[in-house]
Each structure stands twice: as C-alpha cells, then as structure tokens.
Design a protein around this motif. Structure first.
Motif, PDB file in Angstrom:
ATOM      1  N   ILE A 205      20.109 -65.498   4.118  1.00 29.67           N
ATOM      2  CA  ILE A 205      20.195 -64.037   4.130  1.00 29.67           C
ATOM      3  C   ILE A 205      21.600 -63.595   4.531  1.00 29.67           C
ATOM      4  N   ALA A 206      22.170 -64.246   5.547  1.00 27.53           N
ATOM      5  CA  ALA A 206      23.513 -63.897   5.998  1.00 27.53           C
ATOM      6  C   ALA A 206      24.540 -64.131   4.890  1.00 27.53           C
ATOM      7  N   SER A 207      24.409 -65.245   4.184  1.00 24.37           N
ATOM      8  CA  SER A 207      25.346 -65.564   3.111  1.00 24.37           C
ATOM      9  C   SER A 207      25.189 -64.604   1.930  1.00 24.37           C
ATOM     10  N   LEU A 208      23.946 -64.292   1.567  1.00 26.68           N
ATOM     11  CA  LEU A 208      23.701 -63.332   0.486  1.00 26.68           C
ATOM     12  C   LEU A 208      24.238 -61.960   0.867  1.00 26.68           C
ATOM     13  N   ASN A 209      24.024 -61.573   2.112  1.00 27.35           N
ATOM     14  CA  ASN A 209      24.529 -60.299   2.628  1.00 27.35           C
ATOM     15  C   ASN A 209      26.035 -60.189   2.398  1.00 27.35           C
ATOM     16  N   GLU A 210      26.759 -61.232   2.761  1.00 22.47           N
ATOM     17  CA  GLU A 210      28.215 -61.228   2.605  1.00 22.47           C
ATOM     18  C   GLU A 210      28.610 -61.174   1.130  1.00 22.47           C
ATOM     19  N   GLY A 211      27.890 -61.928   0.293  1.00 18.17           N
ATOM     20  CA  GLY A 211      28.198 -61.948  -1.124  1.00 18.17           C
ATOM     21  C   GLY A 211      28.006 -60.593  -1.781  1.00 18.17           C
ATOM     22  N   LEU A 212      26.970 -59.871  -1.386  1.00 16.32           N
ATOM     23  CA  LEU A 212      26.699 -58.559  -1.976  1.00 16.32           C
ATOM     24  C   LEU A 212      27.637 -57.483  -1.426  1.00 16.32           C
ATOM     25  N   ILE A 213      28.076 -57.637  -0.192  1.00 13.24           N
ATOM     26  CA  ILE A 213      29.093 -56.721   0.347  1.00 13.24           C
ATOM     27  C   ILE A 213      30.383 -56.860  -0.462  1.00 13.24           C
ATOM     28  N   ARG A 214      30.709 -58.088  -0.840  1.00 12.00           N
ATOM     29  CA  ARG A 214      31.941 -58.341  -1.611  1.00 12.00           C
ATOM     30  C   ARG A 214      31.834 -57.864  -3.070  1.00 12.00           C
ATOM     31  N   PHE A 215      30.628 -57.752  -3.596  1.00 17.90           N
ATOM     32  CA  PHE A 215      30.457 -57.396  -5.006  1.00 17.90           C
ATOM     33  C   PHE A 215      31.128 -56.055  -5.281  1.00 17.90           C
ATOM     34  N   PRO A 216      32.044 -55.975  -6.259  1.00 14.92           N
ATOM     35  CA  PRO A 216      32.874 -54.773  -6.419  1.00 14.92           C
ATOM     36  C   PRO A 216      32.277 -53.667  -7.277  1.00 14.92           C
ATOM     37  N   GLU A 217      31.152 -53.940  -7.941  1.00 10.59           N
ATOM     38  CA  GLU A 217      30.633 -52.951  -8.878  1.00 10.59           C
ATOM     39  C   GLU A 217      29.366 -52.267  -8.342  1.00 10.59           C
ATOM     40  N   THR A 218      28.351 -52.095  -9.179  1.00  9.81           N
ATOM     41  CA  THR A 218      27.201 -51.245  -8.842  1.00  9.81           C
ATOM     42  C   THR A 218      25.952 -52.075  -8.552  1.00  9.81           C
ATOM     43  N   MET A 219      25.178 -51.633  -7.586  1.00 12.42           N
ATOM     44  CA  MET A 219      23.940 -52.313  -7.210  1.00 12.42           C
ATOM     45  C   MET A 219      22.809 -51.319  -7.005  1.00 12.42           C
ATOM     46  N   LEU A 220      21.615 -51.698  -7.438  1.00  9.65           N
ATOM     47  CA  LEU A 220      20.374 -51.006  -7.082  1.00  9.65           C
ATOM     48  C   LEU A 220      19.518 -52.078  -6.420  1.00  9.65           C
ATOM     49  N   PHE A 221      19.040 -51.819  -5.204  1.00  8.78           N
ATOM     50  CA  PHE A 221      18.299 -52.884  -4.535  1.00  8.78           C
ATOM     51  C   PHE A 221      17.293 -52.338  -3.533  1.00  8.78           C
ATOM     52  N   THR A 222      16.366 -53.223  -3.160  1.00  5.39           N
ATOM     53  CA  THR A 222      15.406 -52.938  -2.095  1.00  5.39           C
ATOM     54  C   THR A 222      15.385 -54.123  -1.142  1.00  5.39           C
ATOM     55  N   SER A 223      15.088 -53.859   0.113  1.00  6.72           N
ATOM     56  CA  SER A 223      14.919 -54.932   1.087  1.00  6.72           C
ATOM     57  C   SER A 223      14.243 -54.373   2.331  1.00  6.72           C
ATOM     58  N   HIS A 224      13.399 -55.188   2.953  1.00  3.73           N
ATOM     59  CA  HIS A 224      12.780 -54.793   4.218  1.00  3.73           C
ATOM     60  C   HIS A 224      13.676 -55.138   5.410  1.00  3.73           C
ATOM     61  N   ASP A 225      14.805 -55.802   5.137  1.00  2.00           N
ATOM     62  CA  ASP A 225      15.729 -56.214   6.197  1.00  2.00           C
ATOM     63  C   ASP A 225      16.677 -55.047   6.506  1.00  2.00           C
ATOM     64  N   HIS A 226      16.492 -54.432   7.669  1.00  2.00           N
ATOM     65  CA  HIS A 226      17.247 -53.235   8.029  1.00  2.00           C
ATOM     66  C   HIS A 226      18.756 -53.484   8.023  1.00  2.00           C
ATOM     67  N   GLN A 227      19.192 -54.566   8.658  1.00  2.00           N
ATOM     68  CA  GLN A 227      20.614 -54.868   8.746  1.00  2.00           C
ATOM     69  C   GLN A 227      21.221 -55.104   7.366  1.00  2.00           C
ATOM     70  N   PHE A 228      20.463 -55.750   6.495  1.00  2.00           N
ATOM     71  CA  PHE A 228      20.884 -56.022   5.125  1.00  2.00           C
ATOM     72  C   PHE A 228      21.181 -54.708   4.394  1.00  2.00           C
ATOM     73  N   VAL A 229      20.257 -53.761   4.510  1.00  2.00           N
ATOM     74  CA  VAL A 229      20.432 -52.459   3.857  1.00  2.00           C
ATOM     75  C   VAL A 229      21.582 -51.685   4.491  1.00  2.00           C
ATOM     76  N   GLN A 230      21.641 -51.688   5.804  1.00  2.00           N
ATOM     77  CA  GLN A 230      22.660 -50.926   6.524  1.00  2.00           C
ATOM     78  C   GLN A 230      24.072 -51.381   6.173  1.00  2.00           C
ATOM     79  N   THR A 231      24.274 -52.674   5.997  1.00  2.00           N
ATOM     80  CA  THR A 231      25.626 -53.204   5.787  1.00  2.00           C
ATOM     81  C   THR A 231      26.064 -53.178   4.322  1.00  2.00           C
ATOM     82  N   ILE A 232      25.137 -52.981   3.388  1.00  2.00           N
ATOM     83  CA  ILE A 232      25.479 -53.015   1.961  1.00  2.00           C
ATOM     84  C   ILE A 232      25.491 -51.625   1.329  1.00  2.00           C
TER      85      ILE A 232
END
Length: 282
Positions: free
Chosen positions: A229-256
C-alpha cells in the motif's frame, strides 16, 4: 536492544561525536586546552555506532508512466442515472474532469461508485445520461472484482502478463514481475491459484504496462499488505496525469486526491480539496 531504541542511541552518539570532533579540531593546537582535547580524543575513540539491522521488509515497485500527455478535454459526464436491483444507485450525476485531476469518489454506497466506473469503461449501460472521453485520453481500469482475469485461466504468470499486455519476451515479463516481488520459479505459477494480494499486484502490473494517461482504480488497496500500500501510494502520487479512484484507506485518499466527489443519490458533492478538508465541510 530493540531496533527503535538502537536508532535513537545512534543518533545521540552521532551528535556527541560531532561535538567532540569540533572541540578537538578547535583546541588541539592550543597549549592551555591540549589536555582537554586529548581527553576528548579518548572519549571519541570509545564512542561507537552500533550496527542497525537491515529491514527484511520487501516493497514492490509501482510506477505508472503515460505514453502521452492529456489535452484540454478529459471527461464530461451529463445526467447519468442507473438503477441496480430495483435501487437507484446513480441519480442525474454530472461533472467534468479536467487534466491532472486526481479524484477520489467517496460515500457510503460502494455500489454507486463501482457502477459509475463500469459505465465509464463501457461495461454497463446507463439508464439515462451520457459521458464523453477526450480524444487524447486512454484509460486503464482496476476493477474491484478481478475474478474474470484469473478464475479458470491456465497460464502461468509470465504467459498471462504477455497475453494481457502484448509483451513478446519472457525475459521482459520476468523483469516486470520481479518489480512486483515475483521471483524465481514463482513466475511459472498458474494465475488461477494466486492469492488476493498477488492478483492485485498482477492487475497493477498490467496497468503500469498500459501507458494510459487516465487511471481508474476501484479499491486498489484491498488485499494488499502495508508495504505494498505504501509503495502504491507513492507511485500514484508521482503519476502526472488524471486519476479516478476509490479506497477505504483514509491516508491513501488524503495524500493522493486533489478533488473529492460523492455520487451517492441524495448526497452529491463535488469539491476541489483534500479529503480531510472535504470531511470538515460535511
């Protein structure tokens, strides 16, 4: 000594060493201070940094690189409605997604979000309304239910990845699988016997190879361990374009996310803000 306490002690010793070295360097040539400098030199010789144990935790590597930059138009959704099993899960939903939006879809009804994503990917027809993707967009989709990609499939991991992504050589597939912590003979395991977390890693590997500039992810953190989860979190923060996503992980949503949308019937909200700020507005 526990690893945390060991690290704290080393930090204290590093600070002490720096202080002693500074004193010795400053006063070793000073006759009146020479005894003190010699004394500190002995203290310095007795100070050691204890070796810290190297963590045995292994982190997969996620990095999503789009093949092209998105133009001005990404996605326009107009008046989407859908009833599932006699229950209206989408009710006249409209919004416009712009370049570089990283949108978290939230709310109490996960079926609303999943149905919206299925409509946007052409898997389900809406009862009413329309949507239009921009001509420069390409989408990669992570469904919450990935069983269709694995159940009853006889390929091993290498063959599956080649079949799903167009890779031609086993060596290339093995390289990608190695990034996702599949090594050695593991790559010849049948995909039908993979665990939930392993299936998620394979689906994310497929997405990385897609070159898409729009990522749609429906609960990608399910079944993953904390390191993944931590590694995916970092990878999606780095992604430069557009994302639509859902997650029950609060920190994951907050940081992305830089935009939050709730499509639950009767609770539609759309704010360009962080998740924490969005919750404060409710």
């Amino acid at each position: 000594m526990p690893e945390k306490r060991l690290g704290e002690q080393n930090k204290k010793n590093e600070q002490k060493i720096a202080e002693l070295q500074a004193f010795i360097s400053r006063f070793s040539a000073n006759a009146s201070k020479s005894k003190q400098a010699t004394s500190r030199k002995k203290l310095l010789d007795n100070l050691e940094l204890a070796p810290e144990e190297v963590s045995s935790r292994r982190f997969p590597y996620f990095d999503f690189k789009p093949d092209r930059e998105i133009g001005n138009e990404v996605l326009t959704v107009s008046g989407l409605s859908k009833t599932v099993g006699g229950r209206k899960v989408l009710d006249n939903v409209s919004f416009i997604i712009r370049p570089h939006n990283k949108v978290a879809f939230v709310g109490d009804d996960s079926l609303s979000r999943t149905t919206l994503f299925q409509i946007l990917m052409g898997e389900v027809e809406p009862d009413e309304g329309t949507f239009k993707w921009g001509v420069t967009t390409s989408q990669a989709y992570f469904p919450t239910d990935n069983s269709a990609f694995f159940d009853g499939r006889s390929e091993n991991l290498c063959d599956w990845l080649c079949n799903e992504t167009g890779l031609s050589y086993e060596a290339d597939a093995r390289g990608w699988l190695g990034r996702l912590l599949f090594s050695g003979d593991e790559v010849y395991k049948k995909v039908s016997v993979l665990s939930g977390g392993e299936r998620v890693r394979m689906m994310l590997c497929k997405m990385m190879l897609s070159g898409a500039n729009v990522l749609i992810l429906d609960e990608p953190t399910n079944h993953l361990d904390l390191e993944s989860i931590a590694s995916l979190n970092e990878g999606l923060i780095r992604f430069p374009e557009t994302m639509l996503f859902t997650s029950h992980d609060h920190q994951f949503v907050q940081t992305i996310a830089n935009r939050i949308i709730d499509v639950t019937p009767g609770h539609f909200r759309d704010k360009e803000t962080t998740f924490d700020e969005f919750e404060e507005l409710i």
